[in-house]
Enzyme design. Sequence first.
Site, PDB file in Angstrom:
ATOM      1  N   SER A 147       0.844  -1.196   0.000  1.00  0.00           N
ATOM      2  CA  SER A 147       0.000   0.000   0.000  1.00  0.00           C
ATOM      3  C   SER A 147       0.885   1.254   0.000  1.00  0.00           C
ATOM      4  O   SER A 147       1.740   1.419  -0.875  1.00  0.00           O
ATOM      5  CB  SER A 147      -0.939  -0.046   1.205  1.00  0.00           C
ATOM      6  OG  SER A 147      -1.923   0.938   1.147  1.00  0.00           O
ATOM      7  N   ARG A 217     -11.983   6.398  10.192  1.00  0.00           N
ATOM      8  CA  ARG A 217     -11.618   4.987  10.181  1.00  0.00           C
ATOM      9  C   ARG A 217     -12.697   4.140   9.533  1.00  0.00           C
ATOM     10  O   ARG A 217     -12.402   3.190   8.794  1.00  0.00           O
ATOM     11  CB  ARG A 217     -11.375   4.503  11.615  1.00  0.00           C
ATOM     12  CG  ARG A 217     -10.971   3.032  11.714  1.00  0.00           C
ATOM     13  CD  ARG A 217      -9.734   2.743  10.903  1.00  0.00           C
ATOM     14  NE  ARG A 217      -9.242   1.392  11.140  1.00  0.00           N
ATOM     15  CZ  ARG A 217      -8.263   0.833  10.455  1.00  0.00           C
ATOM     16  NH1 ARG A 217      -7.671   1.515   9.482  1.00  0.00           N
ATOM     17  NH2 ARG A 217      -7.860  -0.385  10.729  1.00  0.00           N
ATOM     18  N   ASP A 319      -8.892  -6.192  -4.838  1.00  0.00           N
ATOM     19  CA  ASP A 319      -8.448  -4.918  -4.255  1.00  0.00           C
ATOM     20  C   ASP A 319      -8.880  -3.797  -5.193  1.00  0.00           C
ATOM     21  O   ASP A 319      -8.255  -3.541  -6.211  1.00  0.00           O
ATOM     22  CB  ASP A 319      -6.926  -4.930  -4.091  1.00  0.00           C
ATOM     23  CG  ASP A 319      -6.386  -3.656  -3.442  1.00  0.00           C
ATOM     24  OD1 ASP A 319      -7.173  -2.726  -3.186  1.00  0.00           O
ATOM     25  OD2 ASP A 319      -5.163  -3.600  -3.206  1.00  0.00           O
ATOM     26  N   HIS A 352      -8.210  -5.014  -0.322  1.00  0.00           N
ATOM     27  CA  HIS A 352      -6.894  -4.408  -0.088  1.00  0.00           C
ATOM     28  C   HIS A 352      -6.172  -5.041   1.098  1.00  0.00           C
ATOM     29  O   HIS A 352      -4.944  -5.147   1.115  1.00  0.00           O
ATOM     30  CB  HIS A 352      -7.058  -2.903   0.133  1.00  0.00           C
ATOM     31  CG  HIS A 352      -5.758  -2.159   0.194  1.00  0.00           C
ATOM     32  ND1 HIS A 352      -4.816  -2.221  -0.817  1.00  0.00           N
ATOM     33  CD2 HIS A 352      -5.226  -1.342   1.150  1.00  0.00           C
ATOM     34  CE1 HIS A 352      -3.775  -1.470  -0.494  1.00  0.00           C
ATOM     35  NE2 HIS A 352      -3.991  -0.938   0.695  1.00  0.00           N
ATOM     36  N   ASP A 353      -6.910  -5.486   2.095  1.00  0.00           N
ATOM     37  CA  ASP A 353      -6.303  -6.093   3.282  1.00  0.00           C
ATOM     38  C   ASP A 353      -5.576  -7.399   2.973  1.00  0.00           C
ATOM     39  O   ASP A 353      -4.870  -7.932   3.844  1.00  0.00           O
ATOM     40  CB  ASP A 353      -7.377  -6.356   4.346  1.00  0.00           C
ATOM     41  CG  ASP A 353      -7.601  -5.157   5.249  1.00  0.00           C
ATOM     42  OD1 ASP A 353      -6.877  -4.152   5.102  1.00  0.00           O
ATOM     43  OD2 ASP A 353      -8.504  -5.217   6.104  1.00  0.00           O
TER      44      ASP A 353
END
Length: 380
Positions: A147, A217, A319, A352-353
């Site tokens: 990232s 968040r 992602d 994405h994680d």
Amino acid sequence: MFVSPQSMKFEAALHLQSGASIRDYNLAYETYGTLNADRSNAVLICHALNASHHVAGVYAGQDKSEGWWDNMIGPGKPVDTDRFFVIGVNNLGSCFGSTGPMDTNPDTGRVYGADFPVVTVEDWVNAQARLLDALGITQLAAVMGGSLGGMQALSWTLQYPRRVRHAVVVASAPNLTAENIAFNEVARRAIVTDPDFHGGHFYEHGVLPKRGLRIARMVGHITYLSDDVMNEKFGRELREAVTGSVTGYRYSTQDVEFQIESYLRYQGDKFSEYFDANTYLLITRALDYFDPARNHGGNLSAALAAASCQFLLVSFTTDWRFSPKRSREIVKALVDNRRDVSYAEIDAPHGHDAFLLDDARYMAVIRSYFDRVAGGEAAS
């Protein structure tokens, strides 16, 4: 693997891209493994938005203190600390040990707050290079990051091409899309419009802009997960059904009805307890600014002509925040320059994680590449 955080002070001013500078600053870092005799086996790990220098291992006497990439780095792991000397550095402006907005400005004697200078990916790389100088490491076997960390790894190959032999860029991009900048701006506006923000000088008021941080968040977390993962984990499940209701709904606009709502609120609450609001603004802005092609008329191939090392790029099919298309842009630009580049596109459901998780194919790709890096060290 037990580890201890370290800190190094730098008195000389670091000149920043904005024209400002910062002096008398500290960088927090950790090291894993042993630096070999010719200092050729060092691997620098660059962290993403809300991570830190605590990349791997655990702290003695502390439960649940595993480093954020502990599944990747350690003895016998894909980045094997029995072979490599791994360094994790906390970026300037962070809230995890390196000098940041919560620290005292030596020029004023007051907490920096919103007056902490804007920092960029390139500034972080320059600060990391200073730390490596102090450790006596003139060249890295590899620089690696996911990232935002991948952007730093890419920038290393352009700012210090002779100091890097391999670059591993995971789930990253050559710049942010307009959509990504938009998500960052929504998160920043949530923070700066919190009544407890006080223009970034909330420390002086004894308050924290937790409401804004929670929303920031929550917005970010939505973008890190894929739709498939959200549906699999939560679907349309209610937090708790209402007895006597045919549908199970409360029919309320303010109560938490769905499990996904409860999960996002939990993530937001937890984040607001440990992360600094000014740090969030700084780091998301550094993401926005990164664009190595900007000074080359938008031509990424021209920008990456400066890179001379070997590359591995990894992306994940689900992602959508840093899509495979963006990694392939980097691959094409490197191929245009006839650089040695390997590329893996992993079919993983985690969004994405995924770059933080234990996908067997992903881990195998990284392990295989670092076997190659280690083989090069042995041959050199």
